[in-house]
Design an enzyme around this catalytic site. Structure first.
Site, PDB file in Angstrom:
ATOM      1  N   LYS A 127       0.861  -1.191   0.000  1.00 21.94           N
ATOM      2  CA  LYS A 127       0.000   0.000   0.000  1.00 21.94           C
ATOM      3  C   LYS A 127       0.886   1.225   0.000  1.00 21.94           C
ATOM      4  O   LYS A 127       2.032   1.156   0.444  1.00 21.94           O
ATOM      5  CB  LYS A 127      -0.872   0.015   1.268  1.00 21.94           C
ATOM      6  N   ASP A 167      -7.044   4.444  -4.353  1.00 19.68           N
ATOM      7  CA  ASP A 167      -7.694   4.296  -3.039  1.00 19.68           C
ATOM      8  C   ASP A 167      -8.285   5.678  -2.766  1.00 19.68           C
ATOM      9  O   ASP A 167      -8.539   6.429  -3.724  1.00 19.68           O
ATOM     10  CB  ASP A 167      -6.670   3.869  -1.961  1.00 19.68           C
ATOM     11  N   THR A 211     -15.239  -2.699  -6.632  1.00 19.12           N
ATOM     12  CA  THR A 211     -15.229  -2.805  -5.169  1.00 19.12           C
ATOM     13  C   THR A 211     -16.656  -2.766  -4.626  1.00 19.12           C
ATOM     14  O   THR A 211     -17.051  -3.613  -3.814  1.00 19.12           O
ATOM     15  CB  THR A 211     -14.368  -1.705  -4.537  1.00 19.12           C
TER      16      THR A 211
END
Ligand code: NDP
Ligand code: 2IT
Length: 449
Positions: A127, A167, A211
């Site tokens: 990440k 994100d 998602t």
């Protein structure tokens, strides 16, 4: 209660990562769940395997200088935590938000390792991000920031090494600016180095929707274990970004009614008709980059805007927290339970506090943890990598079908593991155990690295 073998390991995590509360929280949840696995198979605790799982393989922190529209030099901090590559190249998104600290990126990277394992696909976990705040910035400022960010990050990436995506605060526009800079610096059109790309330049159909759609598929399957479905249910979805918008879209497609959504300024409730007007929400959020207050204003009398309120006060059958970590507290959970909530699906990463999760499990509410329920995004990223590797591009229908199959598979694996380890219906246990076993098996085979 932690297993006695795991207690000193967790104490070490606390000591060696001071002040990183979110990282501690994410590690604690996994360790709480794997005690039974270690008891059954002590080999998993050999060779400091758990200690290695809790230690990122590599942590990169760098300065990101850029010039704003007024000619002032701005400095931000960039991060990439390459957490675990036992299953494949590091894979996970980039977050641009002013609250991002190293501990935030570590918690997200740690979650990503188990989430990616759960997909069954060949992707490790990582990440990254920055404390850059995109709010109120011009397109030129966003581009210059992304270019500066990639000017350092590019040397750590590669389709076989590390593959970022979006994100919070990072969508297709930002991925485009970063891909452009990567291409320029390397002189390679290496499509597989980033996912979440535009359809014209190597992106996958359904990645934008994945998602949210995936989270709804997971919850749908979970509801079915109690002979329930979305049809006719009142649903609340926090946030109004990428995950929230496509959660709302899929709930509507399945006949549910989303009656509230939010942003960090407040929430809107719309009880009348079909609930939230999705085409208008998309227009305001995706095209105009506006706020929920603008949406409520455009809807007029039918919509009630509550500035600064808590969306969890709205009575609902199903809650899908899809904004950010720890946005749903123990207090909120008790309110939802009192109001008769039957299922909670985490679209965001770690949106429910440990106290909230405990409350839902104790009350017998169906609870889908983020690392299982929101895995559809990264799974579709892996499908994008497949398409890039074979220079192919699949139809929407074929890709969505793959996504649905993957989500059903994750659901069933979690359910099976929960049962095997003595807590049927506990998807938190099931997800952590199933993710852990796959990573642990691979790490054991690869030796001490
Ligand atoms: P976006 O940037 O598109 O949207 C984020 C939404 O959450 C916005 O409505 C934002 O409101 C709200 N939000 C963000 N931070 C806060 C905060 N501190 N307090 C209150 N509200 C906040 O991000 P995504 O939709 O992509 O991500 C949402 C969540 O889903 C995150 O937890 C992310 O990690 C997770 N996730 C995302 C995936 C993806 O594919 N994008 C995949 C899997 C998980 P505001 O505009 O006011 O800031
Ligand atoms: O949290 C996540 O899984 C994401 N932000 C998506 C990561 C990805 O690589 O698609």
């Amino acid at each position: 209660m932690l297993d006695e073998k795991l207690e000193p390991i967790f104490a070490d995590v606390l000591r060696r990562n001071p002040g990183e509360d979110e990282f501690h929280q994410a590690v604690r949840e996994v360790l709480d769940c794997i005690g039974a696995v270690i008891a059954k198979n002590p080999d998993y605790a050999e060779g400091a395997l758990i200690e290695r799982i809790c230690e990122p393989e590599r942590q990169i922190i760098f300065r990101v200088p850029w010039v704003d529209d007024k000619g002032n030099v701005q400095i931000n901090r960039g991060f990439r935590v390459q957490f675990n590559s036992a299953l494949g190249p590091y894979k996970g998104g980039l977050r641009f938000h002013p609250t991002v600290l190293l501990g935030t990126v570590k918690f997200l990277g740690f979650e990503q390792v188990f989430k990616n394992a759960l997909t069954g696909m060949p992707i490790g976990g990582g990440k990254g991000g920055s404390d850059f705040d995109p709010k109120g910035r011009s397109e030129g400022e966003i581009m210059r920031f992304c270019q500066s960010f990639m000017t350092e990050l590019f040397r750590h990436l590669g389709e076989h090494t590390d593959v970022p995506a979006g994100d919070i605060g990072v969508g297709q526009r930002e991925v485009g600016f970063m891909f452009g800079q990567y291409k320029r610096m390397t002189n390679r059109y290496e499509s597989g180095v980033l996912t979440g790309k535009g359809l014209m330049w190597g992106g996958s159909r359904v990645r934008t929707e994945a998602t949210g759609y995936g989270a709804v598929y997971f919850v749908e399957r979970m509801l079915r274990t109690r002979n329930q479905e979305f049809e006719g249910k009142r649903v609340i979805v926090s946030g109004s970004g990428n995950v929230a918008v496509y959660t709302i879209e899929k709930v509507h497609q399945l006949g549910g009614r989303v009656i509230a959504c939010s942003d960090s300024d407040g929430y809107v409730v719309e009880e009348a008709g079909h609930g939230i007007d999705l085409p208008l929400l998309k227009e305001i959020k995706e095209k105009k980059r506006g706020r929920i207050a603008d949406y409520a204003k455009a809807r007029g009398a039918g919509a009630i805007y509550v500035p600064g309120g808590r969306i969890w006060d709205v009575p609902a059958d199903i809650a899908m927290p899809s904004a950010t970590q720890n946005e749903l507290t123990g207090h909120d959970a008790r309110t939802l339970i009192k109001n008769g909530v039957m299922a909670v699906g985490e679209g965001a990463n770690m949106p429910c506090t440990p106290e909230a999760v405990r409350a839902f499990l104790d009350a017998g509410v169906l609870f889908a943890p983020g690392k299982a329920a929101n895995a559809g995004g990264v799974a579709t990223s892996a499908l994008e990598m497949q398409q890039n590797a074979s220079r192919d591009s699949w139809s929407f229908e074929a890709t969505e079908k793959r996504l649905a199959t993957i989500m059903h598979g994750i659901h069933d694996r979690c359910a099976e593991m929960a049962e095997t380890y003595g807590s049927p219906g506990n998807y938190v246990l099931g997800a952590n155990v199933a993710g852990f076993i796959r990573v642990a098996e691979a790490m054991r085979s690869l030796g001490v690295v």
